[in-house]
Enzyme design. Structure first.
Site, PDB file in Angstrom:
ATOM      1  N   GLY A  43       0.779  -1.241   0.000  1.00 29.57           N
ATOM      2  CA  GLY A  43       0.000   0.000   0.000  1.00 29.57           C
ATOM      3  C   GLY A  43       0.804   1.281   0.000  1.00 29.57           C
ATOM      4  CD  GLU A  98       0.956   0.831   6.835  1.00 31.33           C
ATOM      5  OE1 GLU A  98       1.234   0.699   5.628  1.00 31.33           O
ATOM      6  OE2 GLU A  98       0.732  -0.127   7.594  1.00 31.33           O
ATOM      7  CG  ASP A  99      -1.498   1.457   3.364  1.00 27.47           C
ATOM      8  OD1 ASP A  99      -1.384   1.367   4.595  1.00 27.47           O
ATOM      9  OD2 ASP A  99      -1.846   0.503   2.643  1.00 27.47           O
ATOM     10  CG  ASP A 102      -8.874   0.692  10.723  1.00 22.91           C
ATOM     11  OD1 ASP A 102      -9.460   1.440  11.507  1.00 22.91           O
ATOM     12  OD2 ASP A 102      -9.455  -0.261  10.150  1.00 22.91           O
ATOM     13  CB  VAL A 153     -10.678   4.913   1.707  1.00 17.19           C
ATOM     14  CG1 VAL A 153     -11.689   5.800   2.419  1.00 17.19           C
ATOM     15  CG2 VAL A 153      -9.506   4.573   2.614  1.00 17.19           C
ATOM     16  CG  ASP A 159      -5.761  -3.976  -1.969  1.00 14.81           C
ATOM     17  OD1 ASP A 159      -5.498  -3.574  -0.812  1.00 14.81           O
ATOM     18  OD2 ASP A 159      -5.974  -5.161  -2.241  1.00 14.81           O
TER      19      ASP A 159
HETATM   20  P1  5GP Z   1      -4.570  -1.411  11.500  1.00 17.45           P
HETATM   21  O1  5GP Z   1      -3.685  -2.456  12.077  1.00 17.45           O
HETATM   22  O2  5GP Z   1      -4.065  -0.015  11.693  1.00 17.45           O
HETATM   23  O3  5GP Z   1      -5.986  -1.568  11.997  1.00 17.45           O
HETATM   24  O4  5GP Z   1      -4.685  -1.735   9.945  1.00 17.45           O
HETATM   25  C1  5GP Z   1      -3.899  -1.112   8.986  1.00 17.45           C
HETATM   26  C2  5GP Z   1      -3.988  -1.843   7.661  1.00 17.45           C
HETATM   27  O5  5GP Z   1      -5.347  -2.199   7.351  1.00 17.45           O
HETATM   28  C3  5GP Z   1      -3.541  -0.928   6.523  1.00 17.45           C
HETATM   29  O6  5GP Z   1      -2.164  -1.048   6.283  1.00 17.45           O
HETATM   30  C4  5GP Z   1      -4.377  -1.431   5.372  1.00 17.45           C
HETATM   31  O7  5GP Z   1      -3.709  -2.506   4.738  1.00 17.45           O
HETATM   32  C5  5GP Z   1      -5.640  -1.952   5.997  1.00 17.45           C
HETATM   33  N1  5GP Z   1      -6.747  -0.973   5.923  1.00 17.45           N
HETATM   34  C6  5GP Z   1      -7.322  -0.318   6.961  1.00 17.45           C
HETATM   35  N2  5GP Z   1      -8.302   0.493   6.534  1.00 17.45           N
HETATM   36  C7  5GP Z   1      -8.374   0.333   5.182  1.00 17.45           C
HETATM   37  C8  5GP Z   1      -9.199   0.919   4.155  1.00 17.45           C
HETATM   38  O8  5GP Z   1     -10.103   1.739   4.372  1.00 17.45           O
HETATM   39  N3  5GP Z   1      -8.939   0.526   2.872  1.00 17.45           N
HETATM   40  C9  5GP Z   1      -7.973  -0.388   2.557  1.00 17.45           C
HETATM   41  N4  5GP Z   1      -7.823  -0.681   1.268  1.00 17.45           N
HETATM   42  N5  5GP Z   1      -7.185  -0.953   3.507  1.00 17.45           N
HETATM   43  C10 5GP Z   1      -7.370  -0.592   4.798  1.00 17.45           C
END
Ligand code: 5GP
Length: 180
Positions: A43, A98-99, A102, A153, A159
């Site tokens: 990402g 990082e992209d 969340d 998103v 993706d």
């Molecule tokens: P976290 O561990 O912070 O909850 O998750 C982060 C990862 O979840 C990101 O690197 C991404 O791969 C995925 N992710 C979280 N929200 C989204 C979103 O809205 N769209 C997409 N495509 N991936 C997301």
């Protein structure tokens, strides 16, 4: 691709302008330090490419690929490293790119892992952050593109089922796409 969005959150020009501001901040904070930028595949590819090319200082680029353990959509926070960095971390100023953040659990796990390798410093740059990350405070994002709503998103590297990464802006994926 654009027809599959229910809402466009950021146009490519808005993202470009914000990324340039972040690059200027990073240039200034890391002047003369040859910052080691670590992109999280896949990402962060777009963010990394745009960010580093907007910088004027030297930097080094490296990559990690990770996958979450467990099934389902919720992040467990326990990740498996599929591809590690090539560069040694010890004594380096590391900036993780990082992209999207969340819950922040993925990054929090990664940071613990990287900290055990004794970097001189470690910070996070993320293109987007969701409200949960702000609430939970699992990680502090020093360089942030945009705070966005909690919707799913796509675009700018993000993706759905392997698609939409090459969409230049960021948008909310229309539920019709995944509900069939
Ligand atoms: P976290 O561990 O912070 O909850 O998750 C982060 C990862 O979840 C990101 O690197 C991404 O791969 C995925 N992710 C979280 N929200 C989204 C979103 O809205 N769209 C997409 N495509 N991936 C997301």
């Amino acid at each position: 691709m654009a027809d599959d969005l229910s809402e466009v959150l950021y146009q490519p020009e808005e993202i470009e302008a914000r990324v340039k501001e972040l690059a200027a901040q990073i240039d200034s904070d890391y002047a003369g330090k040859n910052v080691l930028m670590v992109g999280i595949l896949n990402g962060a590819v777009m963010m990394m490419a745009d960010l580093t090319r907007a910088m004027h200082e030297h930097c080094q680029m490296d990559w990690m690929a990770i996958s979450s353990y467990g099934s389902g959509v919720a992040s467990s926070g326990v990740v498996r490293i599929l591809k590690d960095m090539n560069a040694p971390v010890e004594g380096r100023h590391v900036l993780v790119v990082e992209d999207i953040v969340d819950t922040g659990l993925t990054l929090s796990y990664l940071l613990d892992n990287l900290r055990s390798r004794n970097p001189a410093s470690i910070e996070i740059c993320a293109a987007f952050r969701k409200p949960e990350a702000v609430r939970a405070q699992n990680v502090q994002v020093k360089y942030l593109g945009f705070d966005i709503p909690s919707d799913f998103v796509v675009g700018y590297g993000l993706d759905y089922d392997g698609r939409y990464r090459n969409l230049r802006g960021l948008g909310i994926l229309d539920p019709k796409v995944y509900s069939g």
